[in-house]
Write an enzyme that holds these catalytic residues in place. Structure first.
Site, PDB file in Angstrom:
ATOM      1  N   GLU A  45      -1.974 -12.898  12.240  1.00 27.11           N
ATOM      2  CA  GLU A  45      -2.458 -11.550  12.557  1.00 27.11           C
ATOM      3  C   GLU A  45      -3.981 -11.509  12.457  1.00 27.11           C
ATOM      4  O   GLU A  45      -4.557 -11.809  11.415  1.00 27.11           O
ATOM      5  CB  GLU A  45      -1.860 -10.521  11.578  1.00 27.11           C
ATOM      6  CG  GLU A  45      -2.328  -9.102  11.860  1.00 27.11           C
ATOM      7  CD  GLU A  45      -1.834  -8.065  10.833  1.00 27.11           C
ATOM      8  OE1 GLU A  45      -1.206  -8.443   9.826  1.00 27.11           O
ATOM      9  OE2 GLU A  45      -2.110  -6.872  11.052  1.00 27.11           O
ATOM     10  N   ASP A  61      -8.416  -9.149   3.482  1.00 25.28           N
ATOM     11  CA  ASP A  61      -8.196  -8.094   4.463  1.00 25.28           C
ATOM     12  C   ASP A  61      -9.277  -8.065   5.543  1.00 25.28           C
ATOM     13  O   ASP A  61     -10.122  -7.188   5.517  1.00 25.28           O
ATOM     14  CB  ASP A  61      -8.141  -6.736   3.739  1.00 25.28           C
ATOM     15  CG  ASP A  61      -7.601  -5.641   4.633  1.00 25.28           C
ATOM     16  OD1 ASP A  61      -7.092  -5.953   5.709  1.00 25.28           O
ATOM     17  OD2 ASP A  61      -7.689  -4.462   4.227  1.00 25.28           O
ATOM     18  N   GLU A  86       0.829  -1.211   0.000  1.00 23.44           N
ATOM     19  CA  GLU A  86       0.000   0.000   0.000  1.00 23.44           C
ATOM     20  C   GLU A  86       0.867   1.266   0.000  1.00 23.44           C
ATOM     21  O   GLU A  86       0.738   2.128   0.860  1.00 23.44           O
ATOM     22  CB  GLU A  86      -0.970  -0.030   1.185  1.00 23.44           C
ATOM     23  CG  GLU A  86      -1.842  -1.286   1.171  1.00 23.44           C
ATOM     24  CD  GLU A  86      -2.951  -1.317   2.204  1.00 23.44           C
ATOM     25  OE1 GLU A  86      -2.754  -0.793   3.305  1.00 23.44           O
ATOM     26  OE2 GLU A  86      -4.021  -1.873   1.898  1.00 23.44           O
ATOM     27  N   GLU A  93     -12.714  -2.942  11.678  1.00 26.07           N
ATOM     28  CA  GLU A  93     -12.725  -2.162  10.441  1.00 26.07           C
ATOM     29  C   GLU A  93     -13.846  -2.579   9.487  1.00 26.07           C
ATOM     30  O   GLU A  93     -14.580  -1.738   8.977  1.00 26.07           O
ATOM     31  CB  GLU A  93     -11.360  -2.301   9.751  1.00 26.07           C
ATOM     32  CG  GLU A  93     -11.278  -1.589   8.416  1.00 26.07           C
ATOM     33  CD  GLU A  93      -9.882  -1.658   7.792  1.00 26.07           C
ATOM     34  OE1 GLU A  93      -8.977  -2.273   8.399  1.00 26.07           O
ATOM     35  OE2 GLU A  93      -9.710  -1.092   6.704  1.00 26.07           O
TER      36      GLU A  93
END
Ligand code: GCW
Length: 675
Positions: free
Chosen positions: A392, A370, A291, A398
């Site tokens: 993770e 994601d 990103e 989010e």
């Protein structure tokens, strides 16, 4: 006045059951400890205050065993332990402890012994949990060892005080490009984390901007060391997210090429300086070539070359490099059906297996995209048996309702950890392969830490599961509910039930069947079916008037399915065996395709969206029944969020259902109102 949930699950309410209280008091009147140590002192203080608050008793602190019942705490080196106990404690793995009742010629004692101080601290929190939950303590025989060595939290906090993807206020560490002056809240946070076994954290965002790049130099190292000291008292090691281009941005070099000797030398100097300030510093967390972040690709180097250079700098001090695998093309064209974001991490990292130094740990998101509400498990797990790697997760919600909606994520994490990779044949679950677990924090400076009070359960649950991935999601939710709201059975039972159902409810009214996204671009809140459909991020559902889904099969699609071991590869690849909840992640199908459940895809979309919105409304109704059974402020603040969720769920329902009604031209067979 402090918010009633400021202490989260460490409420330490007085024990109501008088029989139990007497049983506990008999042990707790005397606390014996003969050693000194920072973490040990924390343990003693915690035990004292917990006992005082739960039992109304101030324990006598002694350095020698007495004749009556007592609690004895110590490490493997403690003279208070018998030789056998000392040996047993020193044989425990790092952070392990045992807790047991003993009665012999030395007296009656409840022994909490850790291999080292950290284990003792965890043992003390364990005892306090027992007291809070009303567990029996007369015949204890408990040995606890963590399933994962590294149990971390990653903060995405920026030094201006904002938190990337934060939904619970501002940073508790930073404000206006400085560290906050009052460190009290940081200590309170450290206590919460230690109570569930967290032993590492980063305080700054993996997107390391200009000011934050200087956290590793003299600009801020005194402050960082001070904060590291606060966490150290609770057995938590501090790490920092580092900017891969720091040699240029703060070092004045013209390159960050990992093979340029001046770059390696610069990092060695930087590491030496960090360790001079913080001798037990954990290491660097790095998001490179992801990103738009800088990384080794700029210099034609691969990620092993990039990570190893940093690892060399940290090696003399025992530090590690935690290297993100979230590397993908974020400048994709929706016309390009061959590039597949889901494939990217595996394609980048699998060929590098075995090339990383031992003190590099790859950090892999649970899914290949994601942190969506539903994704398959990343196929990188199991595919690298010569590289240390860790899991993770994302606590901050989010894509799961941003702490305005209720979404208890422990069941999702359990599924990921239990997923059988078949890497070494049947019975190779993800949890058996990883060096640790980390999660993106969900806290901020909101009064109750997490915005949505019930989102505290995710923080609690993450700690518990990273310590012991065998615990059940229900068991964890039950503990959390009782410790947070007290023993009133109706409250605990209702909260437990709400938590356990919440993930599925959220999934029901959002993106269907594993396809993901359908959120508003940028902030990611709220429904927008085509929000990411034509963008550069590689996040498509490919809905047209005939069908929907991403073809990731071997024959006709991106062949992502082949990144799994058999039988998973075929299971996902074959339409008939692909699980319904992931169908649109792997297959592009007509709306009339019949799912394994027997329902067509389009009817499933309608049904789940009507159901989900109704279930969200139902959450409000069950919560209302708890009025008067807890303090007014907690009742009201949760009610407000649940009402918002219920309203917002209707919006999701309507936008998704209308979109697909119009695209497909197929009406709901139950004839419900679609706007
Ligand atoms: O989920 C995405 C977020 C980014 C984040 C990124 C990452 C910190 O939208 O905000 O950046 O993941 O994990 O690096």
């Amino acid at each position: 006045m402090r918010h009633p949930s400021y202490e989260c699950w460490l409420q330490y309410e007085p024990v109501k059951n008088s029989g139990r209280a007497n049983e506990y008091r008999s042990w707790c009147a005397r606390l014996v400890v003969s050693e000194q140590g920072e973490v040990l002192n924390t343990a003693v203080d915690e035990l004292r205050s917990g006992i005082r608050r739960m039992l109304g008793l101030r324990p006598a602190i002694a350095a020698e065993l007495g004749p009556s019942k007592q609690i004895v705490i110590g490490t493997a080196a403690s003279v208070l332990l018998t030789p056998d106990e000392r040996e047993e404690a020193s044989d425990l793995p790092e952070d392990g402890y045992f807790m047991r009742t003993v009665s012999d010629e030395r007296g009656e004692r409840l022994v909490i012994a850790g291999r080292a101080e950290r284990g003792v601290l965890y043992g003390c929190f364990h005892l306090l949990r027992f007291l809070a939950l009303g567990e029996e303590t007369e015949e204890l025989h408990i040995i606890e060892t963590p399933k994962h060595r590294l149990r971390m939290i990653n903060h995405w906090d920026n030094m201006d005080g904002s938190v990337e993807r934060g939904y619970a206020g501002q940073s508790i560490f930073f404000d206006q490009n400085k560290f906050v002056a009052d460190r009290g809240r940081i200590a309170d946070y450290a206590r919460l984390l230690a109570s569930v076994g967290i032993n590492g954290l980063t305080i700054n965002n993996v997107n390391v901007h200009e000011v934050e790049s200087k956290l590793i130099d003299d600009s801020f190292l005194n402050d960082v060391a001070d904060v590291a000291g606060t966490f150290r008292l609770y057995g938590i090691q501090l790490y920092l997210s580092a900017n891969y281009a720091a040699p240029i941005t703060i070092g004045g070099l013209t390159t960050a090429d990992p093979l340029d000797p001046s770059v390696g030398a610069w990092w060695k100097g930087a590491a030496a300086n960090v360790y001079a300030h913080i001798p037990d510093f954990g290491g660097f967390v790095v998001k490179a070539d992801s990103e738009h972040r800088p990384g080794p690709f700029t210099y034609g180097r691969d990620h092993a070359e990039g990570a190893n250079m940093l690892a060399e700098a940290l090696e003399p001090y025992g530090g590690v490099v935690i290297w993100h695998c979230f590397v993908y093309n974020c400048m994709q064209n929706w016309r390009d059906r061959k590039t597949d974001r889901a494939r990217a991490a595996y394609d980048h990292f699998k060929p590098l297996d075995g090339k990383f130094k031992d003190n590099v740990i790859l950090q892999i998101k649970n899914g290949p995209m994601d942190f969506q509400v539903r994704e398959p498990v990343s196929p990188l797990f199991g595919s690298m048996d010569r590289t240390r790697h860790m899991m993770e997760f994302q606590l901050t919600q989010e894509y799961t309702g941003q702490q305005r909606h209720l979404c208890y994520l422990v069941p999702q994490w359990k599924e990921a950890l239990d997923f059988d990779t078949y890497a070494k044949g049947e019975g190779t679950p993800v949890k058996s392969l990883i060096a640790g677990i980390t999660a993106v924090s969900n806290i901020g400076n909101d009064d109750n830490w997490t915005g949505h009070l019930l989102a505290q359960a995710n923080l609690y649950g993450f700690g518990r599961i990273s310590w012991n991935s065998e615990l059940s999601a229900e068991g964890i939710a039950d503990e959390w509910a009782r410790m947070t709201f007290g023993a009133e059975p109706k409250v605990a039972e209702t909260v437990l039930d709400m938590l356990v159902r919440s993930w599925r409810i959220y999934e029901n009214y959002t993106a269907p069947l594993g396809v993901g996204w359908m959120v508003n671009p940028g902030h990611h809140y709220g429904p927008n079916v085509d929000g990411y459909e034509y963008s550069l991020w590689g996040t498509y559902h490919y809905a047209d008037c005939v069908g929907i889904g991403v073809d990731r099969t071997r024959e006709t699609g991106t062949a992502y399915s082949q990144q799994y071991f058999e039988p998973n590869a075929s299971m996902y690849d074959t339409l008939e065996t692909c699980p319904d909840e992931l169908l649109l992640f792997f297959h592009h199908v007509p709306y009339t395709h019949a799912l394994r459940s027997g329902e067509t895809v389009i009817q499933h979309i309608y049904n789940t969206h009507f159901d989900g919105a109704k279930q969200a409304e139902g959450l409000v109704a069950v919560w209302r029944q708890l009025e008067g059974l807890m303090d007014e402020s907690r009742f009201a603040e949760v009610l407000e969020r649940l009402q918002e969720q219920a309203e917002h769920a209707k919006e999701w329902r309507d936008i998704i259902n209308s979109y697909f009604l119009r695209k497909s031209g197929i009406s709901d067979k139950l004839g419900r109102m679609i706007y």
